[in-house]
Scaffold this motif. Structure first.
Motif: not given
Length: 225
Positions: A56-70
Motif C-alpha cells: 500500500a506504501s509503494l506509490p511513494g517509491l514509484f512517485g519518487g521515481l517520476v516526481i521531482p525530489t524537492n
C-alpha cells in the motif's frame, strides 16, 4: 559504507516508530495460544499483514521515481506532523487502544472457526497500520531502489525479532507495560526525526525553514484546552 549504515539506521528507526504499539497487540495474541491457535499463525499473519502495508506504501517509491525530489521532500512533513500531534495532544490512553484491539481480535475468532487464523491476525495488523503507511510513503519516495530494498530487508528481519520478543514477554507483563509506556514517550521524537531526515536529505527546506514549519505545525495542531 556510510550510506549503507545510514539506510540501515533509518530502516530500523522507521520500523520501531511505527510498530511500538504492535508489541502490545502481539502480547495479546500470544496470550491466546492454544491447540488451534499457534505461534506460526501469528507470525505468518504478521508477515502477511505487514506485506500488505508495504504494498500500500509503494506509490511513494514509484512517485519518487517520476516526481521531482524537492516535491517528494514535502512528504517528510507528514511524520513530523504525526510526531508533533502525539507530543502535544496526549489524549488517548493505551488501555483504550488495547481494549479496541482485543475486541477486534475477539471478532476475528469467528474467522478462526473457518480456518482463517492467519488472515485474522493479518487483518488486525493492517487495521493498526495507518501510521505505517503515513511514514513509509514519504520514506520510500525519498529512497532509490537500492535503499528501498535494504529498508524492506530490515523491516522483514525485525518482524521476526518483534514476534520473538513479544512471545518471550508474554509471561512478563510488568516488562511489557514499561516498554509500552516508554515506547509511547519516545515515539513522537522518532517520527519527527524521520520526517526531518527526509526533508533535509531531499534539500526541500533549509534547517531554518524546517524549524519554522515545525513551529507552524505546533500552532496548527495544538488543540484548545
Amino acid at each position: 559504507m556510510s550510506e549503507l549504515i545510514t539506510t540501515l539506521l533509518i530502516g530500523f528507526s522507521a520500523f520501531v516508530a511505527t510498530n511500538i504499539d504492535d508489541i502490545v497487540i502481539l502480547l495479546l495474541l500470544f496470550s491466546q495460544l492454544d491447540s488451534s491457535f499457534r505461534c506460526r499463525d501469528i507470525v505468518a499473519g504478521q508477515y502477511l499483514g505487514f506485506t500488505a502495508l508495504v504494498i500500500a506504501s509503494l506509490p511513494g517509491l514509484f512517485g519518487g521515481l517520476v516526481i521531482p525530489t524537492n516535491w517528494i521532500g514535502l512528504l517528510g512533513l507528514i511524520p513530523i506532523a504525526m510526531g508533533i500531534n502525539n507530543l502535544i495532544n496526549r489524549e488517548e490512553d493505551l488501555s483504550d487502544e488495547i481494549a479496541i484491539t482485543t475486541d477486534e481480535y475477539q471478532d476475528s475468532n469467528i474467522a478462526s472457526l473457518i480456518n482463517a487464523k492467519i488472515y485474522s491476525v493479518a487483518a488486525i495488523t493492517i487495521a493498526n497500520g495507518s501510521d505505517n503507511i503515513s511514514v513509509y510513503v514519504p520514506l520510500f519516495a525519498s529512497s532509490n531502489v537500492g535503499n528501498f530494498l535494504i529498508i524492506i530487508g530490515v523491516f522483514f528481519v525485525l518482524i521476526a525479532v518483534w514476534c520473538y520478543l513479544a512471545y518471550k514477554l508474554t509471561s512478563q507483563t510488568s516488562i511489557a507495560n514499561i516498554l509500552s509506556q516508554y515506547g509511547n514517550s519516545i515515539l513522537p521524537f522518532v517520527l519527527i526525526g524521520l520526517g526531518g531526515f527526509i526533508v533535509l536529505k531531499t534539500e526541500t527546506l533549509s534547517l531554518i525553514k524546517l524549524l519554522g514549519s515545525c513551529i507552524c505545525l505546533v500552532i496548527l495542531l495544538k488543540k484548545d484546552s
